[in-house]
Design an enzyme around this catalytic site. Structure first.
Site, PDB file in Angstrom:
ATOM      1  N   CYS A   2       0.836  -1.288   0.087  1.00  0.00           N
ATOM      2  CA  CYS A   2      -0.101  -0.066  -0.039  1.00  0.00           C
ATOM      3  C   CYS A   2       0.891   1.141   0.094  1.00  0.00           C
ATOM      4  O   CYS A   2       2.081   1.410   0.223  1.00  0.00           O
ATOM      5  CB  CYS A   2      -0.971   0.107   0.990  1.00  0.00           C
ATOM      6  SG  CYS A   2      -1.904  -1.579   1.336  1.00  0.00           S
ATOM      7  N   ARG A  27       1.976   1.407  -5.883  1.00  0.00           N
ATOM      8  CA  ARG A  27       2.229   0.291  -5.108  1.00  0.00           C
ATOM      9  C   ARG A  27       0.764  -0.524  -4.535  1.00  0.00           C
ATOM     10  O   ARG A  27       0.729  -1.464  -3.696  1.00  0.00           O
ATOM     11  CB  ARG A  27       2.297   1.048  -3.485  1.00  0.00           C
ATOM     12  CG  ARG A  27       3.786   1.857  -3.624  1.00  0.00           C
ATOM     13  CD  ARG A  27       4.116   2.536  -2.306  1.00  0.00           C
ATOM     14  NE  ARG A  27       4.388   1.434  -1.447  1.00  0.00           N
ATOM     15  CZ  ARG A  27       5.514   0.977  -1.174  1.00  0.00           C
ATOM     16  NH1 ARG A  27       6.547   1.209  -1.803  1.00  0.00           N
ATOM     17  NH2 ARG A  27       5.685   0.063  -0.201  1.00  0.00           N
ATOM     18  N   TRP A  74      -3.770  -2.115  -1.442  1.00  0.00           N
ATOM     19  CA  TRP A  74      -3.711  -3.127  -2.353  1.00  0.00           C
ATOM     20  C   TRP A  74      -4.214  -4.339  -1.164  1.00  0.00           C
ATOM     21  O   TRP A  74      -3.473  -4.586  -0.237  1.00  0.00           O
ATOM     22  CB  TRP A  74      -2.168  -3.564  -2.687  1.00  0.00           C
ATOM     23  CG  TRP A  74      -2.162  -4.708  -3.561  1.00  0.00           C
ATOM     24  CD1 TRP A  74      -2.516  -4.809  -4.919  1.00  0.00           C
ATOM     25  CD2 TRP A  74      -2.153  -6.236  -3.099  1.00  0.00           C
ATOM     26  NE1 TRP A  74      -2.137  -6.218  -5.308  1.00  0.00           N
ATOM     27  CE2 TRP A  74      -1.777  -6.836  -4.147  1.00  0.00           C
ATOM     28  CE3 TRP A  74      -1.417  -6.720  -2.079  1.00  0.00           C
ATOM     29  CZ2 TRP A  74      -1.594  -8.289  -4.163  1.00  0.00           C
ATOM     30  CZ3 TRP A  74      -1.201  -8.154  -1.852  1.00  0.00           C
ATOM     31  CH2 TRP A  74      -1.454  -8.885  -2.994  1.00  0.00           C
ATOM     32  N   ASN A 100       0.524  -0.057   6.088  1.00  0.00           N
ATOM     33  CA  ASN A 100       0.984  -1.006   4.934  1.00  0.00           C
ATOM     34  C   ASN A 100       1.568  -2.114   5.547  1.00  0.00           C
ATOM     35  O   ASN A 100       2.509  -2.004   6.636  1.00  0.00           O
ATOM     36  CB  ASN A 100       1.971  -0.223   4.295  1.00  0.00           C
ATOM     37  CG  ASN A 100       2.857  -1.044   2.981  1.00  0.00           C
ATOM     38  OD1 ASN A 100       2.406  -1.888   2.863  1.00  0.00           O
ATOM     39  ND2 ASN A 100       3.904  -0.665   2.923  1.00  0.00           N
ATOM     40  N   GLY A 101       1.351  -3.380   5.252  1.00  0.00           N
ATOM     41  CA  GLY A 101       1.909  -4.436   5.924  1.00  0.00           C
ATOM     42  C   GLY A 101       0.734  -5.379   6.282  1.00  0.00           C
ATOM     43  O   GLY A 101      -0.375  -5.212   5.884  1.00  0.00           O
ATOM     44  N   GLU A 479       9.838 -14.334 -19.417  1.00  0.00           N
ATOM     45  CA  GLU A 479       9.644 -12.895 -19.088  1.00  0.00           C
ATOM     46  C   GLU A 479       8.575 -12.456 -19.994  1.00  0.00           C
ATOM     47  O   GLU A 479       7.759 -11.765 -19.774  1.00  0.00           O
ATOM     48  CB  GLU A 479      10.969 -12.277 -19.201  1.00  0.00           C
ATOM     49  CG  GLU A 479      10.817 -10.638 -18.906  1.00  0.00           C
ATOM     50  CD  GLU A 479      10.127 -10.164 -17.751  1.00  0.00           C
ATOM     51  OE1 GLU A 479      10.047 -11.228 -16.606  1.00  0.00           O
ATOM     52  OE2 GLU A 479       9.950  -9.121 -17.657  1.00  0.00           O
ATOM     53  N   LYS A 483       5.178 -10.995 -19.125  1.00  0.00           N
ATOM     54  CA  LYS A 483       4.714  -9.567 -19.549  1.00  0.00           C
ATOM     55  C   LYS A 483       3.469  -9.560 -20.172  1.00  0.00           C
ATOM     56  O   LYS A 483       2.531  -8.908 -19.609  1.00  0.00           O
ATOM     57  CB  LYS A 483       5.603  -8.911 -20.301  1.00  0.00           C
ATOM     58  CG  LYS A 483       6.772  -8.464 -19.870  1.00  0.00           C
ATOM     59  CD  LYS A 483       6.701  -7.254 -18.939  1.00  0.00           C
ATOM     60  CE  LYS A 483       6.744  -7.658 -17.489  1.00  0.00           C
ATOM     61  NZ  LYS A 483       7.802  -7.952 -16.678  1.00  0.00           N
ATOM     62  N   GLU A 486       0.473 -10.478 -17.540  1.00  0.00           N
ATOM     63  CA  GLU A 486       0.567  -9.380 -16.343  1.00  0.00           C
ATOM     64  C   GLU A 486      -0.487  -8.312 -16.884  1.00  0.00           C
ATOM     65  O   GLU A 486      -1.329  -7.606 -16.345  1.00  0.00           O
ATOM     66  CB  GLU A 486       1.770  -8.907 -16.126  1.00  0.00           C
ATOM     67  CG  GLU A 486       2.403  -9.688 -15.116  1.00  0.00           C
ATOM     68  CD  GLU A 486       3.660  -8.793 -14.663  1.00  0.00           C
ATOM     69  OE1 GLU A 486       4.663  -8.581 -15.519  1.00  0.00           O
ATOM     70  OE2 GLU A 486       4.037  -8.760 -13.296  1.00  0.00           O
ATOM     71  N   HIS A 502       7.338 -32.303 -25.566  1.00  0.00           N
ATOM     72  CA  HIS A 502       7.284 -33.264 -24.217  1.00  0.00           C
ATOM     73  C   HIS A 502       6.057 -32.686 -23.477  1.00  0.00           C
ATOM     74  O   HIS A 502       5.720 -33.144 -22.531  1.00  0.00           O
ATOM     75  CB  HIS A 502       8.259 -33.245 -23.308  1.00  0.00           C
ATOM     76  CG  HIS A 502       9.579 -33.487 -23.782  1.00  0.00           C
ATOM     77  ND1 HIS A 502       9.742 -35.007 -24.100  1.00  0.00           N
ATOM     78  CD2 HIS A 502      10.577 -32.904 -24.272  1.00  0.00           C
ATOM     79  CE1 HIS A 502      10.856 -35.220 -24.640  1.00  0.00           C
ATOM     80  NE2 HIS A 502      11.322 -33.824 -24.555  1.00  0.00           N
ATOM     81  N   LYS A 602       3.297  -3.221  -7.508  1.00  0.00           N
ATOM     82  CA  LYS A 602       4.778  -2.767  -7.749  1.00  0.00           C
ATOM     83  C   LYS A 602       5.592  -3.673  -6.718  1.00  0.00           C
ATOM     84  O   LYS A 602       6.538  -4.116  -7.036  1.00  0.00           O
ATOM     85  CB  LYS A 602       5.068  -1.462  -7.795  1.00  0.00           C
ATOM     86  CG  LYS A 602       6.364  -1.214  -8.454  1.00  0.00           C
ATOM     87  CD  LYS A 602       6.597  -1.274  -9.795  1.00  0.00           C
ATOM     88  CE  LYS A 602       7.829  -1.127 -10.451  1.00  0.00           C
ATOM     89  NZ  LYS A 602       8.130  -1.950 -11.634  1.00  0.00           N
TER      90      LYS A 602
END
Ligand code: M6R
Length: 607
Positions: A2, A27, A74, A100-101, A479, A483, A486, A502, A602
């Site tokens: 947050c 955030r 968040w 935050n946390g 990656e 991307k 996301e 396979h 983030k």
């Protein structure tokens, strides 16, 4: 996770808080709120949604408050609703808390407080703190907060405002990041520096179990047992322009375009005149007898570490393994004092990586952090740090920090091979000459943008996309898939191309997009064979290649995205660029929220 911000000054608090929250929105962005001291009374506004929605609610209201706190969330405990949005209040609406946390013992504390008659109105762990401070308050807010955090377990950064102490904001930190700052006639507290750029002239990063208050006189920091903390403050050097879009539609696109500079800056400080490797102070303390290397990292940073795992095999005489940080503690990785651990993290705050660092150190390993943010928790808990110099990255999807990590890891590998006495002078100077050309090649690689934009229109209808590659480009396939997932929410997977037969080949149907990273090199012919296999199943082959004119490639690929010719460390960086652009333009074409994709944040500070 947050974003938190607080202001005490002589100007209007509400506009400052809203502007700062927008800067901190990367955030967390599922709800937002502020609390002000208005005419001696605490007032609160909050809602689910973005900061702009909160701003809309407040539009036209002329609040004269010059003291206030703000939060962008968040969600961890409790779904994103108006009721769960911060700030949270005590029973009498006199104390407001932003946090935050995670308060891990919130259930026990809540039960005790409810038994004592406190009435809760949200499902959050944070509200516990408001009631706890209320229960401990006897005229000294700082003391009540000190006692409250003495009872709280978990990770937190908090800012607390009270109608009974209307000229100050009390703050405390354990685990989650917090910074205080001041300028002429104003003081600030925030979870991150971007909120304070252009405002505070100096900042101080808090350490765990520090608390204090901001007032018109500045900030005061104390330890949990009441001792004053005096550390030299940091000048705020970043330019506020760094957190503006600079004419780009999204931060992500701006950051993709910044990569020639961010990679260049990352290399520059580690090279003398661009061609000779400088000694990195962080590596000077490494015992040359190290016999094993582990990388610990998450998400995109893990992919950068995985590239290094491949690259270092050819420069170092000891094994190197990239392990996802959240798995590291669960495994019995063989750690001894001769183990070197490299923790890779853009933010330097990712809790899974931090926990892996703690675990490695407690088992005697020497830990080097590779971070983009100075003064972070991961840096503090490591033996030494090396920096990527990518500048502030606002887009939630990491781009420029990823390529900067690969560049830095490439040089760290060369430097460590010298520590080991294993570097071949000829090989490392060839690599360094290539790197000197890299920023220019990145500019060249970006020229594929128009072609990618057109191709993105075709991919927007896909439900699955495969990314295939071999060798050091395999992590780039991972990656590329990450991307795309996301920001466009299209299902995508990265695989070593040899693995396709396979299993993943079962997914290929007529028109399934398969993105193949075809680099001229030892695995090129095998990759062309894999391409044949995709074509035989009528897949739609997009070749990203540094051999775009090879007739075999031209025959097999439906589309070719050219990449400048390169080798070594440069190659994975250059192959990344078309994939970043592809994810970006597919997302734009689908109309998703590119810079703030759903469910993501983030910096992930919960395990
Ligand atoms: O700040 P860190 O580099 O430690 O973050 C690690 C991951 O959370 C991060 O890379 C994440 O995967 C991003 N969303 C990637 O775009």
């Amino acid at each position: 996770m947050c974003g938190i911000v607080g202001y005490v000054g002589s100007e209007l608090a509400a506009p400052f808080l809203l502007e700062s929250l927008k800067r901190l929105e990367y955030r967390g962005y599922d709800s937002a709120g502020i609390a002000l001291i208005e005419d001696g009374k605490l007032v609160r506004f909050r809602r689910a949604g973005k900061v702009r929605d909160l701003e809309h609610d407040l539009h036209g209201a002329a609040y004269s408050a010059t003291v206030g706190i703000g939060h962008t969330r968040w969600a961890t405990h409790g779904v994103p609703t108006d009721r769960n949005a911060h700030p949270h209040l005590d029973c009498h609406g006199r104390i407001a808390v932003i946090h935050n946390g995670i308060i891990e013992n919130h259930a026990v504390l809540r039960e005790r407080l409810e038994n004592d008659g406190h009435v809760f109105s949200s499902e959050t762990d944070t509200e516990v703190l408001a009631h706890l401070v209320e229960s401990l308050y006897d005229g000294d807010l700082l003391d009540a907060v000190r006692k409250a955090i003495g009872q709280a377990q978990g990770a937190f950064a908090v800012a607390i405002l009270s109608q009974d102490a209307p000229d100050r904001i009390v703050f405390a930190k354990r685990g989650s990041p917090l910074v205080v700052g001041r300028s002429e006639g104003a003081a600030y507290v925030s979870s991150d520096v971007p909120a304070l750029l252009g405002k505070a002239s100096e900042v101080q990063f808090l350490l765990d179990d520090e608390l204090g208050e901001i007032t018109l006189d500045g900030y005061r920091i104390l330890t949990l047992d009441g001792r004053p903390v005096h550390r030299a403050p940091h000048r705020v050097s970043a330019d506020p322009v760094a957190i503006q879009k600079g004419g780009y539609k999204h931060f992500m696109l701006k950051e993709i375009h910044e990569q020639a500079r961010s990679v260049g800056e990352t290399l520059r400080e580690k090279l003398d005149q661009g061609t000779r490797l400088l000694g990195m102070p962080a590596l000077e303390q490494v015992d040359p007898d190290f016999d094993h290397i582990y990388f610990v990292a998450c998400g995109t940073a893990h992919h950068a570490a995985k590239v290094a795992e491949y690259l270092w095999e050819s420069v170092l005489p000891v094994p190197a393994h990239a392990i996802i940080a959240s798995e590291f503690r669960l495994r019995n990785a063989h750690i001894t004092p001769r183990t070197l651990v490299i923790a890779v993290s853009q933010s330097g705050e990712t809790i899974d990586t931090l926990m892996a660092v703690r675990s490695a150190r407690s088992r005697g390993a020497h830990v080097i952090a590779l971070v983009n943010a100075e003064q972070s928790a991961i840096e503090r808990e490591s033996n030494a740090a090396v920096y990527t110099r990518a500048g502030i990255e606002i887009g939630v999807a990491a781009t420029k920090t990823f390529t900067a990590q690969i560049a830095a890891l490439g040089l760290i590998g060369l430097a460590l091979s010298r520590v080991k006495g294993a570097a071949s002078e000829a090989e490392s100077s060839r690599e360094l000459r290539e790197l000197a050309l890299l920023p220019g090649r990145i500019v060249e690689a970006l020229r594929v943008e128009d072609k990618v934009r057109t191709l993105a229109e075709r991919l927007r209808h896909a439900s699955d996309v495969l990314f295939l590659a071999r060798g050091a480009l395999f992590p780039i396939a991972l990656e590329g898939a990450l991307k795309l997932k996301e920001i466009s929410y299209i299902h995508a997977e990265g695989y070593p191309a040899g693995e396709m037969k396979h299993g993943p080949i079962a997914l290929i149907d007529e028109g399934t997009p398969v993105i193949m990273l075809a680099s001229r090199g030892p695995a090129y012919d095998k990759l062309l064979s894999n391409m044949e296999e995709v074509k035989a199943r009528k897949g739609f082959v997009i070749a990203v290649s540094d051999a775009p004119e090879d007739p075999n490639l031209v025959r097999l690929a439906d589309e070719i995205l050219p990449v400048p010719t390169s080798s070594g460390i440069s190659s994975p960086i250059l192959f990344t660029i078309p994939l970043q652009l592809l994810a970006y333009y597919v997302a734009v074409s689908l109309g998703t929220d590119v810079d703030q994709p759903r469910n993501l944040a983030k910096t992930v500070t919960v395990e």
